[in-house]
Design a protein around this motif. Structure first.
Motif, PDB file in Angstrom:
ATOM      1  N   VAL A  35       7.099   1.736   3.702  1.00  0.00           N
ATOM      2  CA  VAL A  35       7.048   0.510   2.903  1.00  0.00           C
ATOM      3  C   VAL A  35       7.733  -0.644   3.641  1.00  0.00           C
ATOM      4  O   VAL A  35       7.231  -1.774   3.684  1.00  0.00           O
ATOM      5  CB  VAL A  35       7.721   0.726   1.528  1.00  0.00           C
ATOM      6  CG1 VAL A  35       7.837  -0.596   0.769  1.00  0.00           C
ATOM      7  CG2 VAL A  35       6.930   1.727   0.701  1.00  0.00           C
ATOM      8  N   LEU A  36       8.888  -0.345   4.253  1.00  0.00           N
ATOM      9  CA  LEU A  36       9.688  -1.402   4.857  1.00  0.00           C
ATOM     10  C   LEU A  36       9.251  -1.789   6.266  1.00  0.00           C
ATOM     11  O   LEU A  36       9.338  -2.960   6.650  1.00  0.00           O
ATOM     12  CB  LEU A  36      11.165  -0.979   4.887  1.00  0.00           C
ATOM     13  CG  LEU A  36      11.870  -0.896   3.535  1.00  0.00           C
ATOM     14  CD1 LEU A  36      13.259  -0.322   3.704  1.00  0.00           C
ATOM     15  CD2 LEU A  36      11.938  -2.276   2.883  1.00  0.00           C
ATOM     16  N   VAL A  67      11.900  -4.767  -0.184  1.00  0.00           N
ATOM     17  CA  VAL A  67      13.148  -4.066  -0.514  1.00  0.00           C
ATOM     18  C   VAL A  67      13.164  -3.656  -1.982  1.00  0.00           C
ATOM     19  O   VAL A  67      13.580  -2.543  -2.338  1.00  0.00           O
ATOM     20  CB  VAL A  67      14.365  -4.952  -0.171  1.00  0.00           C
ATOM     21  CG1 VAL A  67      15.647  -4.354  -0.738  1.00  0.00           C
ATOM     22  CG2 VAL A  67      14.491  -5.127   1.334  1.00  0.00           C
ATOM     23  N   LEU A  68      12.709  -4.545  -2.861  1.00  0.00           N
ATOM     24  CA  LEU A  68      12.662  -4.213  -4.289  1.00  0.00           C
ATOM     25  C   LEU A  68      11.704  -3.066  -4.566  1.00  0.00           C
ATOM     26  O   LEU A  68      11.938  -2.257  -5.479  1.00  0.00           O
ATOM     27  CB  LEU A  68      12.274  -5.452  -5.096  1.00  0.00           C
ATOM     28  CG  LEU A  68      13.327  -6.555  -5.180  1.00  0.00           C
ATOM     29  CD1 LEU A  68      12.785  -7.770  -5.921  1.00  0.00           C
ATOM     30  CD2 LEU A  68      14.596  -6.050  -5.872  1.00  0.00           C
ATOM     31  N   PHE A 122       0.840  -1.195   0.000  1.00  0.00           N
ATOM     32  CA  PHE A 122       0.000   0.000   0.000  1.00  0.00           C
ATOM     33  C   PHE A 122       0.875   1.246   0.000  1.00  0.00           C
ATOM     34  O   PHE A 122       0.651   2.187  -0.780  1.00  0.00           O
ATOM     35  CB  PHE A 122      -0.909   0.018   1.231  1.00  0.00           C
ATOM     36  CG  PHE A 122      -1.616   1.335   1.439  1.00  0.00           C
ATOM     37  CD1 PHE A 122      -2.853   1.567   0.875  1.00  0.00           C
ATOM     38  CD2 PHE A 122      -1.032   2.359   2.174  1.00  0.00           C
ATOM     39  CE1 PHE A 122      -3.507   2.781   1.030  1.00  0.00           C
ATOM     40  CE2 PHE A 122      -1.662   3.582   2.344  1.00  0.00           C
ATOM     41  CZ  PHE A 122      -2.903   3.789   1.768  1.00  0.00           C
ATOM     42  N   PHE A 123       1.880   1.261   0.854  1.00  0.00           N
ATOM     43  CA  PHE A 123       2.723   2.449   0.955  1.00  0.00           C
ATOM     44  C   PHE A 123       3.666   2.584  -0.236  1.00  0.00           C
ATOM     45  O   PHE A 123       4.152   3.683  -0.502  1.00  0.00           O
ATOM     46  CB  PHE A 123       3.486   2.446   2.278  1.00  0.00           C
ATOM     47  CG  PHE A 123       2.621   2.850   3.431  1.00  0.00           C
ATOM     48  CD1 PHE A 123       2.179   4.149   3.554  1.00  0.00           C
ATOM     49  CD2 PHE A 123       2.201   1.919   4.357  1.00  0.00           C
ATOM     50  CE1 PHE A 123       1.349   4.524   4.594  1.00  0.00           C
ATOM     51  CE2 PHE A 123       1.375   2.278   5.403  1.00  0.00           C
ATOM     52  CZ  PHE A 123       0.944   3.594   5.523  1.00  0.00           C
ATOM     53  N   ALA A 124       3.915   1.499  -0.949  1.00  0.00           N
ATOM     54  CA  ALA A 124       4.651   1.630  -2.196  1.00  0.00           C
ATOM     55  C   ALA A 124       3.843   2.476  -3.185  1.00  0.00           C
ATOM     56  O   ALA A 124       4.385   3.356  -3.862  1.00  0.00           O
ATOM     57  CB  ALA A 124       4.950   0.252  -2.790  1.00  0.00           C
ATOM     58  N   GLY A 125       2.532   2.203  -3.263  1.00  0.00           N
ATOM     59  CA  GLY A 125       1.682   3.040  -4.109  1.00  0.00           C
ATOM     60  C   GLY A 125       1.597   4.457  -3.599  1.00  0.00           C
ATOM     61  O   GLY A 125       1.734   5.425  -4.357  1.00  0.00           O
ATOM     62  N   TYR A 126       1.403   4.617  -2.301  1.00  0.00           N
ATOM     63  CA  TYR A 126       1.328   5.935  -1.673  1.00  0.00           C
ATOM     64  C   TYR A 126       2.607   6.726  -1.920  1.00  0.00           C
ATOM     65  O   TYR A 126       2.583   7.927  -2.186  1.00  0.00           O
ATOM     66  CB  TYR A 126       1.088   5.742  -0.176  1.00  0.00           C
ATOM     67  CG  TYR A 126       0.898   7.005   0.614  1.00  0.00           C
ATOM     68  CD1 TYR A 126      -0.291   7.727   0.554  1.00  0.00           C
ATOM     69  CD2 TYR A 126       1.897   7.463   1.465  1.00  0.00           C
ATOM     70  CE1 TYR A 126      -0.470   8.878   1.306  1.00  0.00           C
ATOM     71  CE2 TYR A 126       1.723   8.605   2.219  1.00  0.00           C
ATOM     72  CZ  TYR A 126       0.543   9.318   2.139  1.00  0.00           C
ATOM     73  OH  TYR A 126       0.373  10.451   2.892  1.00  0.00           O
ATOM     74  N   ASP A 152       8.965 -12.236   1.543  1.00  0.00           N
ATOM     75  CA  ASP A 152       8.188 -11.000   1.612  1.00  0.00           C
ATOM     76  C   ASP A 152       9.092  -9.804   1.875  1.00  0.00           C
ATOM     77  O   ASP A 152       8.839  -8.705   1.376  1.00  0.00           O
ATOM     78  CB  ASP A 152       7.138 -11.113   2.725  1.00  0.00           C
ATOM     79  CG  ASP A 152       6.132 -12.216   2.458  1.00  0.00           C
ATOM     80  OD1 ASP A 152       5.860 -12.483   1.273  1.00  0.00           O
ATOM     81  OD2 ASP A 152       5.622 -12.821   3.425  1.00  0.00           O
ATOM     82  N   LEU A 153      10.160 -10.005   2.656  1.00  0.00           N
ATOM     83  CA  LEU A 153      11.079  -8.917   2.954  1.00  0.00           C
ATOM     84  C   LEU A 153      11.798  -8.435   1.696  1.00  0.00           C
ATOM     85  O   LEU A 153      11.909  -7.231   1.453  1.00  0.00           O
ATOM     86  CB  LEU A 153      12.093  -9.380   4.005  1.00  0.00           C
ATOM     87  CG  LEU A 153      13.194  -8.378   4.357  1.00  0.00           C
ATOM     88  CD1 LEU A 153      12.594  -7.071   4.853  1.00  0.00           C
ATOM     89  CD2 LEU A 153      14.135  -8.975   5.405  1.00  0.00           C
TER      90      LEU A 153
END
Length: 493
Positions: free
Chosen positions: A446-447, A268-269, A83-87, A263-264
């Motif tokens: 994200v992380l 990271v990617l 979600f926060f990758a999109g945000y 998942d980690l």
């Protein structure tokens, strides 16, 4: 930036009268603006924060797509991270588009987008569909922060700038508190109309509807600054960024899952993707955006916000599970105790903003207070981590007090940092500066849910994840030492 950008009129800014104080009037024109933007933060924050309590509820009740997961906390954390990758990926484009189309336009687009996507979340089934809709929600919400901060900077007298930012972002604390405390009640209400397995859907329907109502109220207030043509172009332009971002985020997730990555590593990617966005911006708009991309103090603030967003969304996502696991309490009691962490912002945000403006008026500058508050928060977080490690059965009361006190200073420091960014950045590029600040900072968001979940699955407790959070806050403190205060300490010329 994508080709074919339409020619548009320059962004509409606040009328000069909004930022001029009128003697004898206790209620100023910008006060009602603060209130509406605060409501926007409240619903937006609730929409994003509700995922954590819902994931915890799914794990505790063994339902949904987390019922059969081998590592449920790691998977739940990855959902939050995606979600926060999109945000994160629309932070900088959102600010840039606000500078181009008008910041009020982007605020309205962001809220309508987030409301619709949150309602849709309640209808989806299956892990991949849930992730896609949550990422889409984040892509829309990402345009709010940089534009709301810029509107406040334009419409509020400089002597009250930090106070305004603190008052408005109090909505973040309200929204997170609502999501944490009321999710158990939303799910109980959902059981009246839905099966026990699907009761979690009600939380998204209620909060998404509230977001659309607030979006309508803000659009009405901003109607003199909006036009259907510009709103449509801004929406399409944001959608163009979002389609590309969604494709990249989901490609990393699906290919990583197919390749057997943990998942980690997938999280990271996603951060590597964000770094690519920064480099892309430098390559395409380096000369235009140089003042906000190459300024040493601004860049140190951007980096320090990795610690801010890490701490914010680690605790916002997992605090209910942390408290429940440590004290072996019920979901409802843990949610109420965890609410102290978010609720501290209701006091901390406006007080921090007021103190920041007071420091400027006294000639002290914002940096000393920002450093002091960050240092105190770091110490208190270390104490919380030690208490979890040392206590045989931690007390709900003591955990609540420690969470509240640490969060009080943590929330107070944020409007100080926002005002310092506004002081240093050129006014014409404030939207871009705030967007870059949150783009880089959101790597922490994200992380932190993903890494926290992995550590919980690996160690069987939350202690290691809380110690890591404390260490990252300390690192943020040392980054801020190198920041130079704005000329004149932030005072208006």
């Amino acid at each position: 930036m994508p080709p074919g950008t339409p020619d548009t009129p320059p962004p509409v800014t606040a009328p000069p009268s909004l930022s001029v104080e009128t003697p004898g009037r206790r209620i100023k024109p910008w006060h009602s603006l603060w209130l509406l933007l605060l409501l926007g933060w409240t619903v937006s924050a609730a929409d994003r924060a509700v995922t954590g309590p819902v994931v915890t509820w799914m794990i505790d009740n063994g339902v949904g797509f987390l019922a059969e997961a081998d590592r449920p906390y790691a998977l739940g954390g990855l959902i939050g991270g995606l979600f926060f990758a999109g945000y994160m990926l629309t932070q900088f484009p959102g600010g840039y588009l606000g500078d181009r189309y008008g910041h009020r336009t982007l605020v309205v687009v962001s809220l309508v987008w987030a409301g619709i996507a949150t309602v849709v979340t309640g209808f989806v089934g299956g892990l991949v569909a849930f992730i896609v809709v949550r990422v889409v929600t984040g892509l829309g919400e990402g345009a709010y922060y940089s534009n709301d901060r810029t509107i406040i900077s334009e419409a509020t007298p400089e002597r009250h700038r930090s106070l305004g930012m603190g008052v408005v972002i109090t909505g973040l604390a309200l929204g997170i508190t609502i999501a944490i405390i009321f999710t158990p009640h939303f799910t109980d209400f959902g059981k009246i109309w839905l099966s026990d397995v699907d009761a979690w859907r009600m939380a998204f329907w209620i909060l998404g509807t509230a977001t659309l109502l607030v979006a309508g109220a803000i659009a009405w207030r901003f109607r003199a600054h909006l036009s259907a043509r510009v709103v449509g172009r801004a929406t399409l332009h944001l959608a163009a960024y979002s389609v590309v971002s969604l494709a990249l985020i989901m490609a990393i997730y699906l290919l990583g899952t197919e390749a057997g990555l943990s998942d980690l590593w997938i999280a990271v990617l996603e951060v590597v993707l964000a770094v690519g966005v920064v480099l892309f911006a430098l390559a395409r708009k380096g000369e235009e955006l140089g003042p906000v991309l190459k300024n040493r103090s601004l860049f140190l603030i951007y980096l320090s916000y990795i610690a801010v967003l890490w701490n914010l969304w680690f605790f916002s996502f997992w605090s209910v599970s942390i408290v429940a696991g440590a004290a072996d309490s019920s979901f409802a009691n843990a949610a109420l105790t965890a609410g102290f962490n978010a609720g501290a912002g209701i006091l901390g945000f406006p007080v921090g903003g007021w103190l920041s403006d007071y420091a400027v008026r006294r000639g002290w500058g914002r940096k000393p207070m920002l450093l002091s508050f960050t240092g105190v928060q770091a110490v208190l977080t270390v104490v919380f981590a030690w208490y979890l490690s040392a206590a045989e059965k931690p007390s709900l009361l003591i955990m609540g007090l420690l969470l509240f006190t640490a969060s009080l200073f943590f929330n107070a420091l944020q409007p100080i940092g926002h005002a310092l960014t506004a002081d240093i950045a050129p006014p014409r590029l404030r939207g871009s500066a705030f967007g870059m600040q949150n783009l880089i900072g959101e790597t922490g968001a994200v992380l932190s849910p993903a890494i926290g979940g992995v550590l919980r699955d690996h160690t069987g407790s939350w202690t290691a994840a809380v110690w890591l959070d404390a260490g990252i806050i300390v690192a943020g403190f040392f980054l801020l030492i190198g920041v130079r205060d704005a000329p004149g300490g932030g005072k208006a010329a």
